[in-house]
Motif scaffolding. Sequence first.
Motif, PDB file in Angstrom:
ATOM      1  N   ASP A   7      37.545  33.761 -23.696  1.00 19.37           N
ATOM      2  CA  ASP A   7      36.417  34.676 -23.855  1.00 19.37           C
ATOM      3  C   ASP A   7      35.261  33.933 -24.527  1.00 19.37           C
ATOM      4  O   ASP A   7      35.463  33.249 -25.541  1.00 19.37           O
ATOM      5  CB  ASP A   7      36.844  35.868 -24.721  1.00 19.37           C
ATOM      6  CG  ASP A   7      35.768  36.921 -24.829  1.00 19.37           C
ATOM      7  OD1 ASP A   7      35.649  37.740 -23.905  1.00 19.37           O
ATOM      8  OD2 ASP A   7      35.048  36.926 -25.848  1.00 19.37           O
ATOM      9  N   ASP A   9      32.377  33.215 -26.878  1.00 19.71           N
ATOM     10  CA  ASP A   9      31.990  33.708 -28.199  1.00 19.71           C
ATOM     11  C   ASP A   9      30.520  34.124 -28.191  1.00 19.71           C
ATOM     12  O   ASP A   9      29.665  33.400 -27.677  1.00 19.71           O
ATOM     13  CB  ASP A   9      32.199  32.617 -29.257  1.00 19.71           C
ATOM     14  CG  ASP A   9      33.667  32.264 -29.458  1.00 19.71           C
ATOM     15  OD1 ASP A   9      34.530  33.151 -29.257  1.00 19.71           O
ATOM     16  OD2 ASP A   9      33.951  31.105 -29.806  1.00 19.71           O
ATOM     17  N   HIS A  10      30.241  35.283 -28.742  1.00 21.72           N
ATOM     18  CA  HIS A  10      28.871  35.801 -28.920  1.00 21.72           C
ATOM     19  C   HIS A  10      28.080  35.839 -27.604  1.00 21.72           C
ATOM     20  O   HIS A  10      26.887  35.531 -27.582  1.00 21.72           O
ATOM     21  CB  HIS A  10      28.116  34.961 -29.965  1.00 21.72           C
ATOM     22  CG  HIS A  10      28.817  34.883 -31.277  1.00 21.72           C
ATOM     23  ND1 HIS A  10      28.981  35.959 -32.125  1.00 21.72           N
ATOM     24  CD2 HIS A  10      29.421  33.835 -31.892  1.00 21.72           C
ATOM     25  CE1 HIS A  10      29.648  35.585 -33.193  1.00 21.72           C
ATOM     26  NE2 HIS A  10      29.939  34.308 -33.084  1.00 21.72           N
ATOM     27  N   ASN A  72      39.470  24.271 -24.679  1.00 22.41           N
ATOM     28  CA  ASN A  72      38.503  24.812 -25.639  1.00 22.41           C
ATOM     29  C   ASN A  72      37.551  23.734 -26.133  1.00 22.41           C
ATOM     30  O   ASN A  72      36.339  23.958 -26.229  1.00 22.41           O
ATOM     31  CB  ASN A  72      39.229  25.436 -26.828  1.00 22.41           C
ATOM     32  CG  ASN A  72      39.588  26.883 -26.608  1.00 22.41           C
ATOM     33  OD1 ASN A  72      40.042  27.250 -25.525  1.00 22.41           O
ATOM     34  ND2 ASN A  72      39.419  27.693 -27.617  1.00 22.41           N
ATOM     35  N   THR A  90      30.865  28.268 -27.269  1.00 24.41           N
ATOM     36  CA  THR A  90      32.256  28.096 -27.650  1.00 24.41           C
ATOM     37  C   THR A  90      33.029  29.266 -27.064  1.00 24.41           C
ATOM     38  O   THR A  90      32.447  30.285 -26.666  1.00 24.41           O
ATOM     39  CB  THR A  90      32.447  28.056 -29.176  1.00 24.41           C
ATOM     40  OG1 THR A  90      31.975  29.279 -29.749  1.00 24.41           O
ATOM     41  CG2 THR A  90      31.725  26.867 -29.794  1.00 24.41           C
ATOM     42  N   THR A  92      36.931  31.505 -27.430  1.00 24.51           N
ATOM     43  CA  THR A  92      38.172  31.782 -28.130  1.00 24.51           C
ATOM     44  C   THR A  92      39.202  32.117 -27.071  1.00 24.51           C
ATOM     45  O   THR A  92      38.913  32.868 -26.135  1.00 24.51           O
ATOM     46  CB  THR A  92      38.005  32.946 -29.122  1.00 24.51           C
ATOM     47  OG1 THR A  92      36.978  32.602 -30.054  1.00 24.51           O
ATOM     48  CG2 THR A  92      39.297  33.239 -29.859  1.00 24.51           C
ATOM     49  N   TYR A 116      42.216  38.054 -29.346  1.00 25.71           N
ATOM     50  CA  TYR A 116      41.514  38.897 -30.317  1.00 25.71           C
ATOM     51  C   TYR A 116      41.808  38.475 -31.749  1.00 25.71           C
ATOM     52  O   TYR A 116      40.940  38.542 -32.612  1.00 25.71           O
ATOM     53  CB  TYR A 116      41.814  40.383 -30.094  1.00 25.71           C
ATOM     54  CG  TYR A 116      40.892  40.960 -29.054  1.00 25.71           C
ATOM     55  CD1 TYR A 116      39.558  41.222 -29.359  1.00 25.71           C
ATOM     56  CD2 TYR A 116      41.330  41.199 -27.768  1.00 25.71           C
ATOM     57  CE1 TYR A 116      38.690  41.719 -28.395  1.00 25.71           C
ATOM     58  CE2 TYR A 116      40.479  41.688 -26.796  1.00 25.71           C
ATOM     59  CZ  TYR A 116      39.158  41.952 -27.120  1.00 25.71           C
ATOM     60  OH  TYR A 116      38.301  42.426 -26.169  1.00 25.71           O
ATOM     61  N   LYS A 119      39.417  35.788 -32.410  1.00 23.07           N
ATOM     62  CA  LYS A 119      38.065  36.312 -32.646  1.00 23.07           C
ATOM     63  C   LYS A 119      37.942  36.810 -34.088  1.00 23.07           C
ATOM     64  O   LYS A 119      36.947  36.560 -34.752  1.00 23.07           O
ATOM     65  CB  LYS A 119      37.752  37.464 -31.686  1.00 23.07           C
ATOM     66  CG  LYS A 119      37.651  37.074 -30.228  1.00 23.07           C
ATOM     67  CD  LYS A 119      36.313  36.500 -29.920  1.00 23.07           C
ATOM     68  CE  LYS A 119      36.155  36.318 -28.417  1.00 23.07           C
ATOM     69  NZ  LYS A 119      34.912  35.613 -28.111  1.00 23.07           N
ATOM     70  N   ARG A 123      36.721  32.694 -34.484  1.00 26.03           N
ATOM     71  CA  ARG A 123      36.236  32.258 -33.160  1.00 26.03           C
ATOM     72  C   ARG A 123      36.358  30.744 -32.974  1.00 26.03           C
ATOM     73  O   ARG A 123      36.770  30.038 -33.863  1.00 26.03           O
ATOM     74  CB  ARG A 123      34.809  32.723 -32.907  1.00 26.03           C
ATOM     75  CG  ARG A 123      34.657  34.223 -32.984  1.00 26.03           C
ATOM     76  CD  ARG A 123      33.232  34.666 -32.734  1.00 26.03           C
ATOM     77  NE  ARG A 123      33.060  36.055 -33.075  1.00 26.03           N
ATOM     78  CZ  ARG A 123      33.118  37.056 -32.208  1.00 26.03           C
ATOM     79  NH1 ARG A 123      33.331  36.828 -30.951  1.00 26.03           N
ATOM     80  NH2 ARG A 123      32.962  38.308 -32.609  1.00 26.03           N
ATOM     81  N   ASN A 124      36.013  30.298 -31.764  1.00 28.88           N
ATOM     82  CA  ASN A 124      36.050  28.881 -31.396  1.00 28.88           C
ATOM     83  C   ASN A 124      37.422  28.280 -31.706  1.00 28.88           C
ATOM     84  O   ASN A 124      37.546  27.272 -32.383  1.00 28.88           O
ATOM     85  CB  ASN A 124      34.948  28.100 -32.104  1.00 28.88           C
ATOM     86  CG  ASN A 124      34.830  26.675 -31.588  1.00 28.88           C
ATOM     87  OD1 ASN A 124      35.236  26.361 -30.471  1.00 28.88           O
ATOM     88  ND2 ASN A 124      34.283  25.799 -32.403  1.00 28.88           N
TER      89      ASN A 124
END
Length: 140
Positions: A7, A9-10, A72, A90, A92, A116, A119, A123-124
Amino acid sequence: MYVLITDVDHFKQVNDTWGHMTGDAVLRALALKLRECTRSYEPSYRFGGEEFITLLKARNDRDACHAGLRINEAIAAHRIRFGAEQLSITVTSGLTRAHQGETLHRVLERADCAMYRGKQSGRNRCMFVDRALNVNQVQF
């Protein structure tokens, strides 16, 4: 067989700052990077929004964790160009093994739970979850 849910990030911030066209370009660049980072028999699929699922083949949990972390890190190091601008993202990820006899729903649910947790913890990162629902950050 392992399932990796990734997913961005941000991602909402990307859309809000640079617009939805840039957001779409980020998703396309991520899809290409996933293809580049995996073997030809390890497909990635967009799973909705800014999430992707990658099916990884590995001999054991340790090898799968190495692959998840490598993916990642490759995404974080990649610069996405749009116009004269460059953007870094980035992701997660949640990683789990698909055990014989398990439903796909159960495997995805477990990987999603691990993602999750990543997160929530900063994150990352890539998080591995085993069948007993023990979640750990992948680090080597």
